[in-house]
Design a protein around this motif. Structure first.
Motif: not given
Length: 264
Positions: A1-14
């Motif tokens: 998957m290509a790098v997402r455009p600036e400002g796009t949610p791209c990851w989540a952790d906790a």
């Protein structure tokens, strides 16, 4: 998957004080499996759906123990430049940009109303390997008590264009990059206890909202809202057994026509 455009949610952790408990809970509710943890990276452990990375869990670092919460990361081509804009526009950089091996560069920040978020400049780790499928990230909203501050900040730091739903009964806006709507913003009303700070609520997709809620509650989660059907899907808001807020949504079950939106 290509790098997402600036400002796009791209990851989540906790961060979780009881990582094994978190793994059991989200494994049962969202069907996650987990990779190996590495002491080199603070026992950071990725979660997978059908072999594709969807999130991560990690124990707190010494001195950072507290209530668990999910952190959403927004894509950046230059984390140092993004951190500078965060400061220049009234935000606070909580963790300076830090390179994480060859995976990428991260920083943590707080927007002016108090919601914490991350910034991720991708290296070999480009972020979510799948989205909007059961078990994976689907959507996120900033819940804020000071929407004017939040709106101005986000649009100054990231290349967003704001829209709102016509004739909406609530103060809700959306942020677009090109033709893609990537993030929502909701004003917190008096329904929220005053001790609850501004935060970002992450939605994970499920194949049956009601069943996912039943599994979560049986495992100790607290149902905060719903389940409710909408034009976007059937969703519910929960707090997991360690206090982290999140939502689940079945995007295949909808009710009503999609609302019309206008630029702000």
């Amino acid at each position: 998957m290509a790098v997402r455009p600036e400002g796009t949610p791209c990851w989540a952790d906790a961060m979780f004080g009881d990582v094994e408990g978190a793994k059991r809970f989200y494994g049962d509710v969202l069907g996650w499996t987990f990779g190996d943890s590495s002491s080199e990276y603070g026992h950071y452990t990725q979660a997978y759906v059908d072999g594709k990375a969807v999130a991560a869990v990690v124990p707190p670092m010494p001195g950072q123990e507290g209530q668990s919460q999910w952190c959403l990361y927004l894509a950046s081509p230059d984390a140092v430049a993004t951190a500078a804009r965060i400061r220049d526009n009234g935000g606070e950089v909580l963790m300076e940009p830090m390179q994480v091996g060859d995976f990428g560069t991260m920083c943590l920040a707080r927007e002016p109303s108090g919601a914490v978020f991350g910034v991720w400049q991708a290296g070999t780790h480009e972020g979510f390997e799948v989205t909007a499928t059961p078990g994976a990230y689907c959507w996120a909203e900033v819940f804020t008590r000071e929407p004017e501050l939040t709106d101005a900040f986000l649009c100054a730091v990231f290349p967003y264009r704001m829209t709102e739903i016509e004739d909406a009964a609530v103060d809700f806006r959306m942020f677009r990059i090109g033709e893609d709507t990537v993030l929502g913003r909701m004003r917190m009303t008096d329904d929220f206890p005053p001790e609850v700070p501004s935060y970002i609520n992450i939605y994970f997709a499920v194949d049956d909202c009601d069943e996912a809620v039943a599994r979560a509650v049986k495992l100790g989660a607290i149902l905060r809202f719903g389940p409710m059907s909408s034009p976007f899907g059937r969703f519910a808001a929960l707090s997991d057994p360690q206090g982290a807020n999140f939502s689940v949504i079945d995007i295949t079950v909808t009710d009503g026509e999609m609302p019309r939106v206008r630029d702000v």
